[in-house]
Design a protein around this motif. Sequence first.
Motif, PDB file in Angstrom:
ATOM      1  N   ALA A  95       9.543   9.772  -8.471  1.00  0.00           N
ATOM      2  CA  ALA A  95       9.682   9.261  -7.107  1.00  0.00           C
ATOM      3  C   ALA A  95       8.583   9.828  -6.210  1.00  0.00           C
ATOM      4  O   ALA A  95       7.992   9.095  -5.405  1.00  0.00           O
ATOM      5  CB  ALA A  95      11.056   9.605  -6.553  1.00  0.00           C
ATOM      6  N   ALA A  96       8.286  11.112  -6.353  1.00  0.00           N
ATOM      7  CA  ALA A  96       7.224  11.733  -5.555  1.00  0.00           C
ATOM      8  C   ALA A  96       5.869  11.129  -5.900  1.00  0.00           C
ATOM      9  O   ALA A  96       5.050  10.857  -5.009  1.00  0.00           O
ATOM     10  CB  ALA A  96       7.210  13.240  -5.772  1.00  0.00           C
ATOM     11  N   ARG A  97       5.612  10.890  -7.187  1.00  0.00           N
ATOM     12  CA  ARG A  97       4.349  10.295  -7.619  1.00  0.00           C
ATOM     13  C   ARG A  97       4.206   8.879  -7.093  1.00  0.00           C
ATOM     14  O   ARG A  97       3.143   8.484  -6.595  1.00  0.00           O
ATOM     15  CB  ARG A  97       4.242  10.316  -9.147  1.00  0.00           C
ATOM     16  CG  ARG A  97       2.920   9.799  -9.669  1.00  0.00           C
ATOM     17  CD  ARG A  97       2.824   9.853 -11.181  1.00  0.00           C
ATOM     18  NE  ARG A  97       3.816   9.005 -11.805  1.00  0.00           N
ATOM     19  CZ  ARG A  97       4.796   9.442 -12.600  1.00  0.00           C
ATOM     20  NH1 ARG A  97       4.913  10.704 -12.881  1.00  0.00           N
ATOM     21  NH2 ARG A  97       5.655   8.598 -13.142  1.00  0.00           N
ATOM     22  N   ASP A  98       5.280   8.095  -7.153  1.00  0.00           N
ATOM     23  CA  ASP A  98       5.242   6.730  -6.647  1.00  0.00           C
ATOM     24  C   ASP A  98       5.002   6.704  -5.138  1.00  0.00           C
ATOM     25  O   ASP A  98       4.248   5.868  -4.638  1.00  0.00           O
ATOM     26  CB  ASP A  98       6.538   5.995  -6.990  1.00  0.00           C
ATOM     27  CG  ASP A  98       6.661   5.711  -8.482  1.00  0.00           C
ATOM     28  OD1 ASP A  98       5.639   5.796  -9.205  1.00  0.00           O
ATOM     29  OD2 ASP A  98       7.790   5.411  -8.932  1.00  0.00           O
ATOM     30  N   ALA A  99       5.638   7.621  -4.411  1.00  0.00           N
ATOM     31  CA  ALA A  99       5.444   7.688  -2.960  1.00  0.00           C
ATOM     32  C   ALA A  99       3.995   8.047  -2.636  1.00  0.00           C
ATOM     33  O   ALA A  99       3.386   7.468  -1.728  1.00  0.00           O
ATOM     34  CB  ALA A  99       6.400   8.709  -2.350  1.00  0.00           C
ATOM     35  N   LYS A 100       3.427   8.992  -3.385  1.00  0.00           N
ATOM     36  CA  LYS A 100       2.039   9.386  -3.162  1.00  0.00           C
ATOM     37  C   LYS A 100       1.101   8.224  -3.477  1.00  0.00           C
ATOM     38  O   LYS A 100       0.146   7.975  -2.738  1.00  0.00           O
ATOM     39  CB  LYS A 100       1.696  10.590  -4.036  1.00  0.00           C
ATOM     40  CG  LYS A 100       0.284  11.093  -3.848  1.00  0.00           C
ATOM     41  CD  LYS A 100       0.017  12.306  -4.701  1.00  0.00           C
ATOM     42  CE  LYS A 100      -1.414  12.785  -4.538  1.00  0.00           C
ATOM     43  NZ  LYS A 100      -1.690  13.945  -5.392  1.00  0.00           N
ATOM     44  N   THR A 101       1.372   7.499  -4.557  1.00  0.00           N
ATOM     45  CA  THR A 101       0.543   6.358  -4.929  1.00  0.00           C
ATOM     46  C   THR A 101       0.562   5.304  -3.830  1.00  0.00           C
ATOM     47  O   THR A 101      -0.488   4.766  -3.460  1.00  0.00           O
ATOM     48  CB  THR A 101       1.031   5.751  -6.257  1.00  0.00           C
ATOM     49  OG1 THR A 101       0.944   6.762  -7.264  1.00  0.00           O
ATOM     50  CG2 THR A 101       0.203   4.544  -6.667  1.00  0.00           C
ATOM     51  N   GLU A 102       1.741   5.008  -3.294  1.00  0.00           N
ATOM     52  CA  GLU A 102       1.849   4.024  -2.213  1.00  0.00           C
ATOM     53  C   GLU A 102       1.103   4.493  -0.968  1.00  0.00           C
ATOM     54  O   GLU A 102       0.419   3.706  -0.308  1.00  0.00           O
ATOM     55  CB  GLU A 102       3.317   3.747  -1.886  1.00  0.00           C
ATOM     56  CG  GLU A 102       4.025   2.939  -2.955  1.00  0.00           C
ATOM     57  CD  GLU A 102       3.377   1.588  -3.209  1.00  0.00           C
ATOM     58  OE1 GLU A 102       2.998   0.902  -2.222  1.00  0.00           O
ATOM     59  OE2 GLU A 102       3.225   1.225  -4.382  1.00  0.00           O
ATOM     60  N   ARG A 103       1.212   5.790  -0.637  1.00  0.00           N
ATOM     61  CA  ARG A 103       0.542   6.330   0.541  1.00  0.00           C
ATOM     62  C   ARG A 103      -0.974   6.244   0.358  1.00  0.00           C
ATOM     63  O   ARG A 103      -1.689   5.811   1.271  1.00  0.00           O
ATOM     64  CB  ARG A 103       0.973   7.783   0.749  1.00  0.00           C
ATOM     65  CG  ARG A 103       0.336   8.450   1.946  1.00  0.00           C
ATOM     66  CD  ARG A 103       0.823   9.870   2.127  1.00  0.00           C
ATOM     67  NE  ARG A 103       0.732  10.696   0.939  1.00  0.00           N
ATOM     68  CZ  ARG A 103      -0.363  11.354   0.545  1.00  0.00           C
ATOM     69  NH1 ARG A 103      -1.451  11.274   1.250  1.00  0.00           N
ATOM     70  NH2 ARG A 103      -0.353  12.090  -0.546  1.00  0.00           N
ATOM     71  N   LEU A 104      -1.479   6.603  -0.813  1.00  0.00           N
ATOM     72  CA  LEU A 104      -2.915   6.543  -1.064  1.00  0.00           C
ATOM     73  C   LEU A 104      -3.422   5.103  -1.106  1.00  0.00           C
ATOM     74  O   LEU A 104      -4.523   4.809  -0.634  1.00  0.00           O
ATOM     75  CB  LEU A 104      -3.251   7.266  -2.373  1.00  0.00           C
ATOM     76  CG  LEU A 104      -3.065   8.779  -2.347  1.00  0.00           C
ATOM     77  CD1 LEU A 104      -3.276   9.352  -3.743  1.00  0.00           C
ATOM     78  CD2 LEU A 104      -3.990   9.425  -1.351  1.00  0.00           C
ATOM     79  N   ARG A 105      -2.622   4.196  -1.661  1.00  0.00           N
ATOM     80  CA  ARG A 105      -3.010   2.790  -1.698  1.00  0.00           C
ATOM     81  C   ARG A 105      -3.129   2.238  -0.278  1.00  0.00           C
ATOM     82  O   ARG A 105      -4.090   1.517   0.056  1.00  0.00           O
ATOM     83  CB  ARG A 105      -2.003   1.975  -2.504  1.00  0.00           C
ATOM     84  CG  ARG A 105      -2.375   0.485  -2.585  1.00  0.00           C
ATOM     85  CD  ARG A 105      -1.385  -0.297  -3.425  1.00  0.00           C
ATOM     86  NE  ARG A 105      -1.549   0.099  -4.825  1.00  0.00           N
ATOM     87  CZ  ARG A 105      -0.556   0.452  -5.627  1.00  0.00           C
ATOM     88  NH1 ARG A 105       0.694   0.455  -5.186  1.00  0.00           N
ATOM     89  NH2 ARG A 105      -0.771   0.789  -6.869  1.00  0.00           N
ATOM     90  N   ALA A 106      -2.167   2.564   0.571  1.00  0.00           N
ATOM     91  CA  ALA A 106      -2.205   2.095   1.956  1.00  0.00           C
ATOM     92  C   ALA A 106      -3.420   2.657   2.687  1.00  0.00           C
ATOM     93  O   ALA A 106      -4.090   1.943   3.449  1.00  0.00           O
ATOM     94  CB  ALA A 106      -0.919   2.487   2.681  1.00  0.00           C
ATOM     95  N   ALA A 107      -3.742   3.924   2.442  1.00  0.00           N
ATOM     96  CA  ALA A 107      -4.909   4.530   3.072  1.00  0.00           C
ATOM     97  C   ALA A 107      -6.194   3.867   2.583  1.00  0.00           C
ATOM     98  O   ALA A 107      -7.112   3.614   3.368  1.00  0.00           O
ATOM     99  CB  ALA A 107      -4.938   6.028   2.797  1.00  0.00           C
ATOM    100  N   ARG A 108      -6.258   3.574   1.288  1.00  0.00           N
ATOM    101  CA  ARG A 108      -7.453   2.916   0.729  1.00  0.00           C
ATOM    102  C   ARG A 108      -7.629   1.532   1.313  1.00  0.00           C
ATOM    103  O   ARG A 108      -8.733   1.136   1.703  1.00  0.00           O
ATOM    104  CB  ARG A 108      -7.360   2.835  -0.798  1.00  0.00           C
ATOM    105  CG  ARG A 108      -8.559   2.106  -1.434  1.00  0.00           C
ATOM    106  CD  ARG A 108      -8.432   2.044  -2.944  1.00  0.00           C
ATOM    107  NE  ARG A 108      -7.167   1.566  -3.424  1.00  0.00           N
ATOM    108  CZ  ARG A 108      -6.828   0.268  -3.551  1.00  0.00           C
ATOM    109  NH1 ARG A 108      -7.670  -0.667  -3.209  1.00  0.00           N
ATOM    110  NH2 ARG A 108      -5.646  -0.073  -4.026  1.00  0.00           N
ATOM    111  N   LEU A 109      -6.537   0.767   1.397  1.00  0.00           N
ATOM    112  CA  LEU A 109      -6.623  -0.579   1.952  1.00  0.00           C
ATOM    113  C   LEU A 109      -7.027  -0.543   3.418  1.00  0.00           C
ATOM    114  O   LEU A 109      -7.810  -1.389   3.882  1.00  0.00           O
ATOM    115  CB  LEU A 109      -5.288  -1.307   1.765  1.00  0.00           C
ATOM    116  CG  LEU A 109      -4.934  -1.639   0.311  1.00  0.00           C
ATOM    117  CD1 LEU A 109      -3.529  -2.235   0.232  1.00  0.00           C
ATOM    118  CD2 LEU A 109      -5.954  -2.570  -0.303  1.00  0.00           C
ATOM    119  N   ALA A 110      -6.522   0.428   4.164  1.00  0.00           N
ATOM    120  CA  ALA A 110      -6.896   0.552   5.576  1.00  0.00           C
ATOM    121  C   ALA A 110      -8.382   0.901   5.703  1.00  0.00           C
ATOM    122  O   ALA A 110      -9.085   0.360   6.566  1.00  0.00           O
ATOM    123  CB  ALA A 110      -6.040   1.615   6.250  1.00  0.00           C
TER     124      ALA A 110
END
Length: 80
Positions: free
Chosen positions: A38-53
Amino acid sequence: MDHALINSVFTPTAVNKHETKGDVTTRVAREILDQETAARDAKTERLRAARLAREAAEASIPAAPAAKKTAKSSARKAAK
């Protein structure tokens, strides 16, 4: 050593009588793995959102034109 002191520091978990030590270990290990996933998935989503931004911000900035070669550098290459 005083068992009351040990039990107050290391509180034993309530274990079902039918649950063996192996079952307890398996359950706890799966809980830990689920938390890590769950922590890894949350980090992946956070990093993906930052990359897209970041990519969206970079796309809105026009690219700088490429530098033109000067006659001086072309003449040096031709002389070699």
